[in-house]
Scaffold this motif. Structure first.
Motif, PDB file in Angstrom:
ATOM      1  N   SER A 153       0.823  -1.209   0.000  1.00 61.16           N
ATOM      2  CA  SER A 153       0.000   0.000   0.000  1.00 61.16           C
ATOM      3  C   SER A 153       0.856   1.256   0.000  1.00 61.16           C
ATOM      4  O   SER A 153       0.524   2.229  -0.677  1.00 61.16           O
ATOM      5  CB  SER A 153      -0.929   0.003   1.226  1.00 61.16           C
ATOM      6  OG  SER A 153      -1.789  -1.102   1.183  1.00 61.16           O
ATOM      7  N   GLY A 154       1.959   1.235   0.742  1.00 58.46           N
ATOM      8  CA  GLY A 154       2.859   2.391   0.765  1.00 58.46           C
ATOM      9  C   GLY A 154       3.452   2.681  -0.599  1.00 58.46           C
ATOM     10  O   GLY A 154       3.552   3.837  -1.018  1.00 58.46           O
ATOM     11  N   VAL A 155       3.843   1.635  -1.319  1.00 63.07           N
ATOM     12  CA  VAL A 155       4.390   1.821  -2.672  1.00 63.07           C
ATOM     13  C   VAL A 155       3.291   2.292  -3.612  1.00 63.07           C
ATOM     14  O   VAL A 155       3.471   3.227  -4.390  1.00 63.07           O
ATOM     15  CB  VAL A 155       5.036   0.507  -3.181  1.00 63.07           C
ATOM     16  CG1 VAL A 155       5.350   0.594  -4.674  1.00 63.07           C
ATOM     17  CG2 VAL A 155       6.290   0.200  -2.392  1.00 63.07           C
ATOM     18  N   LYS A 156       2.132   1.643  -3.548  1.00 60.17           N
ATOM     19  CA  LYS A 156       1.024   1.963  -4.451  1.00 60.17           C
ATOM     20  C   LYS A 156       0.506   3.383  -4.245  1.00 60.17           C
ATOM     21  O   LYS A 156       0.140   4.048  -5.212  1.00 60.17           O
ATOM     22  CB  LYS A 156      -0.094   0.956  -4.219  1.00 60.17           C
ATOM     23  CG  LYS A 156      -1.052   0.826  -5.317  1.00 60.17           C
ATOM     24  CD  LYS A 156      -0.466   0.002  -6.431  1.00 60.17           C
ATOM     25  CE  LYS A 156      -1.566  -0.309  -7.406  1.00 60.17           C
ATOM     26  NZ  LYS A 156      -1.118  -0.462  -8.752  1.00 60.17           N
ATOM     27  N   LEU A 157       0.486   3.853  -3.015  1.00 59.87           N
ATOM     28  CA  LEU A 157      -0.016   5.202  -2.728  1.00 59.87           C
ATOM     29  C   LEU A 157       1.071   6.273  -2.818  1.00 59.87           C
ATOM     30  O   LEU A 157       0.797   7.454  -2.642  1.00 59.87           O
ATOM     31  CB  LEU A 157      -0.676   5.243  -1.349  1.00 59.87           C
ATOM     32  CG  LEU A 157      -1.959   4.425  -1.211  1.00 59.87           C
ATOM     33  CD1 LEU A 157      -2.421   4.397   0.236  1.00 59.87           C
ATOM     34  CD2 LEU A 157      -3.050   4.973  -2.118  1.00 59.87           C
ATOM     35  N   GLY A 158       2.303   5.858  -3.068  1.00 60.16           N
ATOM     36  CA  GLY A 158       3.382   6.817  -3.246  1.00 60.16           C
ATOM     37  C   GLY A 158       4.067   7.262  -1.965  1.00 60.16           C
ATOM     38  O   GLY A 158       4.812   8.238  -1.974  1.00 60.16           O
ATOM     39  N   PHE A 159       3.836   6.556  -0.865  1.00 61.10           N
ATOM     40  CA  PHE A 159       4.493   6.891   0.396  1.00 61.10           C
ATOM     41  C   PHE A 159       5.901   6.327   0.482  1.00 61.10           C
ATOM     42  O   PHE A 159       6.702   6.782   1.283  1.00 61.10           O
ATOM     43  CB  PHE A 159       3.711   6.349   1.592  1.00 61.10           C
ATOM     44  CG  PHE A 159       2.365   6.988   1.784  1.00 61.10           C
ATOM     45  CD1 PHE A 159       2.171   8.336   1.599  1.00 61.10           C
ATOM     46  CD2 PHE A 159       1.287   6.217   2.173  1.00 61.10           C
ATOM     47  CE1 PHE A 159       0.933   8.913   1.781  1.00 61.10           C
ATOM     48  CE2 PHE A 159       0.046   6.790   2.358  1.00 61.10           C
ATOM     49  CZ  PHE A 159      -0.135   8.131   2.156  1.00 61.10           C
TER      50      PHE A 159
END
Length: 153
Positions: free
Chosen positions: A101-107
């Motif tokens: 989720s962090g990679v997908k959301l750009g975090f």
């Protein structure tokens, strides 16, 4: 035909339906707030939303199974090991979901995601396992002592 509460607790399908439904509804609020704050579309949030639902989809059946196992009176150490492995597995699912989720959301930068995944798993798995192993043994010992029995070793 009416299901009694005790019979419904024995059904994994009832557990999955109510547990996952409740979890998905509670998870929806934070994701809607993320969507508004980050100006993300529903399609962009769908993958991370489902990824964050996976730990619950893994842990709810495991808890049901462990409570069923507890009724069979296995040895305390075996039950403690099963709880430890279950929590370690759940921890792996949480770490993978958060990193994805962090990679997908750009975090998170995808270049560093694998290193973060490895370090997180190296910390999460043993901590989760040993924490639940000892907590389960303590709970079983306390219950046995409270019932006037001998504490298992």
């Amino acid at each position: 035909m009416k299901l009694s509460i005790s019979r419904s607790q024995d059904s994994i399908w009832v557990w999955l339906f109510w547990g996952l439904s409740t979890y998905l509804v509670l998870e929806l609020g934070p994701f809607l707030l993320f969507g508004l704050a980050l100006k993300k579309t529903a399609a962009e949030l769908a993958g991370p939303y489902l990824a964050c639902a996976m730990p619950a989809a893994i842990f709810i059946p495991l808890v049901w199974w462990l409570w069923q196992r507890e009724k069979q009176n296995p040895s305390p150490k075996r039950l403690a090991r099963e709880w430890g492995v279950s929590v370690a597995l759940w921890g792996v699912a949480v770490v993978v979901a958060v990193i994805y989720s962090g990679v997908k959301l750009g975090f998170m930068d995808p270049k560093y995601a694998f290193g973060g995944l490895v370090v997180s798993l190296l910390l999460c798995v043993p901590i989760g396992y040993f924490a639940l192993y000892h907590m389960t043994l303590t709970r079983i010992s306390s219950r046995a002592a409270g019932e006037g029995g001998t504490c298992p070793k």
